[in-house]
Scaffold this motif. Sequence first.
Motif, PDB file in Angstrom:
ATOM      1  N   UNK B   5       0.818  -1.212   0.000  1.00  0.00           N
ATOM      2  CA  UNK B   5       0.000   0.000   0.000  1.00  0.00           C
ATOM      3  C   UNK B   5       0.856   1.269   0.000  1.00  0.00           C
ATOM      4  N   UNK B   6       2.174   1.097   0.082  1.00  0.00           N
ATOM      5  CA  UNK B   6       3.064   2.259  -0.065  1.00  0.00           C
ATOM      6  C   UNK B   6       3.375   2.527  -1.538  1.00  0.00           C
ATOM      7  N   UNK B   7       2.936   1.640  -2.416  1.00  0.00           N
ATOM      8  CA  UNK B   7       3.267   1.779  -3.836  1.00  0.00           C
ATOM      9  C   UNK B   7       2.225   2.615  -4.577  1.00  0.00           C
ATOM     10  N   UNK B   8       2.707   3.312  -5.595  1.00  0.00           N
ATOM     11  CA  UNK B   8       1.818   4.096  -6.440  1.00  0.00           C
ATOM     12  C   UNK B   8       1.418   3.321  -7.686  1.00  0.00           C
ATOM     13  N   UNK B   9       0.778   4.040  -8.602  1.00  0.00           N
ATOM     14  CA  UNK B   9       0.221   3.425  -9.808  1.00  0.00           C
ATOM     15  C   UNK B   9       1.297   2.743 -10.647  1.00  0.00           C
ATOM     16  N   UNK B  10       2.375   3.485 -10.968  1.00  0.00           N
ATOM     17  CA  UNK B  10       3.409   2.931 -11.851  1.00  0.00           C
ATOM     18  C   UNK B  10       4.065   1.710 -11.208  1.00  0.00           C
ATOM     19  N   UNK B  11       4.362   1.804  -9.896  1.00  0.00           N
ATOM     20  CA  UNK B  11       5.052   0.706  -9.217  1.00  0.00           C
ATOM     21  C   UNK B  11       4.166  -0.539  -9.159  1.00  0.00           C
ATOM     22  N   UNK B  12       2.872  -0.355  -8.958  1.00  0.00           N
ATOM     23  CA  UNK B  12       1.967  -1.514  -8.908  1.00  0.00           C
ATOM     24  C   UNK B  12       1.828  -2.123 -10.301  1.00  0.00           C
ATOM     25  N   UNK B  13       1.576  -1.250 -11.273  1.00  0.00           N
ATOM     26  CA  UNK B  13       1.449  -1.734 -12.649  1.00  0.00           C
ATOM     27  C   UNK B  13       2.681  -2.543 -13.063  1.00  0.00           C
ATOM     28  N   UNK B  14       3.869  -1.988 -12.804  1.00  0.00           N
ATOM     29  CA  UNK B  14       5.100  -2.656 -13.225  1.00  0.00           C
ATOM     30  C   UNK B  14       5.367  -3.912 -12.397  1.00  0.00           C
ATOM     31  N   UNK B  15       5.036  -3.845 -11.104  1.00  0.00           N
ATOM     32  CA  UNK B  15       5.271  -4.998 -10.236  1.00  0.00           C
ATOM     33  C   UNK B  15       4.362  -6.170 -10.576  1.00  0.00           C
ATOM     34  N   UNK B  16       3.120  -5.868 -10.919  1.00  0.00           N
ATOM     35  CA  UNK B  16       2.188  -6.927 -11.318  1.00  0.00           C
ATOM     36  C   UNK B  16       2.636  -7.512 -12.652  1.00  0.00           C
ATOM     37  N   UNK B  17       2.998  -6.633 -13.580  1.00  0.00           N
ATOM     38  CA  UNK B  17       3.415  -7.108 -14.899  1.00  0.00           C
ATOM     39  C   UNK B  17       4.684  -7.946 -14.793  1.00  0.00           C
TER      40      UNK B  17
END
Lengths: 100, 495
Positions: B5-17
Amino acid sequence: MSVDTETVARIAALARIKLGEDELAAMVPELNAILGWVEQLGEVDVTGIEPMTAVIENHLRLRDDVIDADPLTGGGKRGDVLANAPAAEHGFYGVPKVIE
Amino acid sequence: MTDLTELGVAAIRDGVAGGDFTALEVAEAFNANVAAAQSVLNAFITPTPEKAIEAAQAVDAKRASGEPLGKMGGVPIGMKDLFATKGVQTSAASHILEGFTPEYESTVSQKLWDAGAGMLGKLNLDQFAMGSSNETSFFGDAINPWRRNDGGNAALAPGGSSGGSSTAVAARLCPAATGTDTGGSIRQPAAFTGITGAKPTYGRCSRWGIVAFASSLDQAGPMARDVRDCAIMMEVMAGFDPKDSTSLELDVPSWEASLSPDMTGKRVGIPREYRLDGMDADVAKSWDDGIAWLKDAGAEIVDISLPHTKYALPAYYIIAPAEASSNLARYDGVRYGLRDLPEGAGLQDMYAATRAAGFGAEVKRRILIGTYVLSAGYYDAYYTQAQKVRTLISHDFKNAWSLCDVALAPTAPSAAFALGDKSDDPLAMYLNDVYAVPASLAGLPAMSVPAGLNSEGLPLGLQLIGREFDEQGVLNAGLALEQRAGFVAKPEKWW
């Protein structure tokens, strides 16, 4: 210009909002404070200035004149349209009797 | 493991991908934060944890089968409760729309779901987006997660109208949220909570399916932790929609890919009329900091004049209520929402009773103002005059663009104020949007970026205003500020 109780009551009637006497009495000074403040617009020289009609230049489009061009906004949605009606009856909006 | 929950949009998108974590893990982590904060911060009107899980599972399944995940694949977001969401109550924070469950999805929310985002819930806001503190909501105040450093623990307003959005993003209940901006409703709450919020040029985001307030001003936009996240989300939200007659028939630029903090060759305008008498010292200092930062980024700083600035707010408070009084005529107790039918009442009495019971005090006030300024005999003196002044405000900016590429100003005249501070005085509340309203009246892209903390330990925002269609210039200047401000403060968790 300032408004009196009678004027606010007339405006509320136009806006179809029932105001109790207390609400009406409270609304008069509030509206006068706001109207007094917006009055300063009168000091702006607007000679030759056209009122704004579109903030970003755009043109109005016409869609193709075909039925159901966009199924979302086309017809045949009576159930969906009535789904949130507080008193749907027989496939129509129900309202209190308007003709005696 | 990282706190997701400390991650933003780009970090989540890239981490999931990249397979660092699953979309389901992300959704579950944010759902837990939403549930834990709900009874205290009241950021959401309707949490929808199951929707977030469902969307996350769909993204994880796509990844397993090697399909593209979308520009926001695996990113759960909050949706301002002004966007129609199919099958989920859309209340506009009002009693009159309580229980209204749309049979259709707004264009902007649909675009977000199509891009792989999921919905954590519907966010609190000022009723019909009318307010600057979230205090006009029928569903109670949203509470700013920030507190003053004086130990007093006074509950502060999260700004408004997108107060649930700002609360949720600042408190890490969601990495990003939608907002709508009619006269500052994205930028001011973003500034009050230390987050980033952007409104694009009027017409970039479709208004179809957004509960209408003032249609010539309403514009959706992203609220997130940083500039890049706003760029990503705005790219998804924007785009031509034939169902909105004022939608711009323009391609959406690749705002994220074109981000650059290099301001070399750019001119930044400092509007002299924004330096008000008695300006808050911390706000003035943060503005000076912003000027120094953009200079450091290579920009040339120029003095500009927007001579009709002082008339923007009064013009706004004629135009917005006028449009609102017309838009809100649709709430009549017939087609959707509340109906109040007193015993023996006829149709007209039903309208008046329904609207009396269903609208809050601020909404009634604005409908009455709007009705008055549009009524016979007053239309020209008030409404036409205001629309002429609006033309002059727009001209002011057009003239300024011959001298500069982007303008820099404070977002709001103060940091977050306490709940109850201004709720009894409509005019004092309106004045909070003094810096935000001019760009709204001119339909221009603008954003707020966190600039630092004031002496009370509360965040302050800086505002960038750009030429029409030049969201890129606004985002780039925002990025230059963000990198130099180095704003990493976050509210200490007390909820």
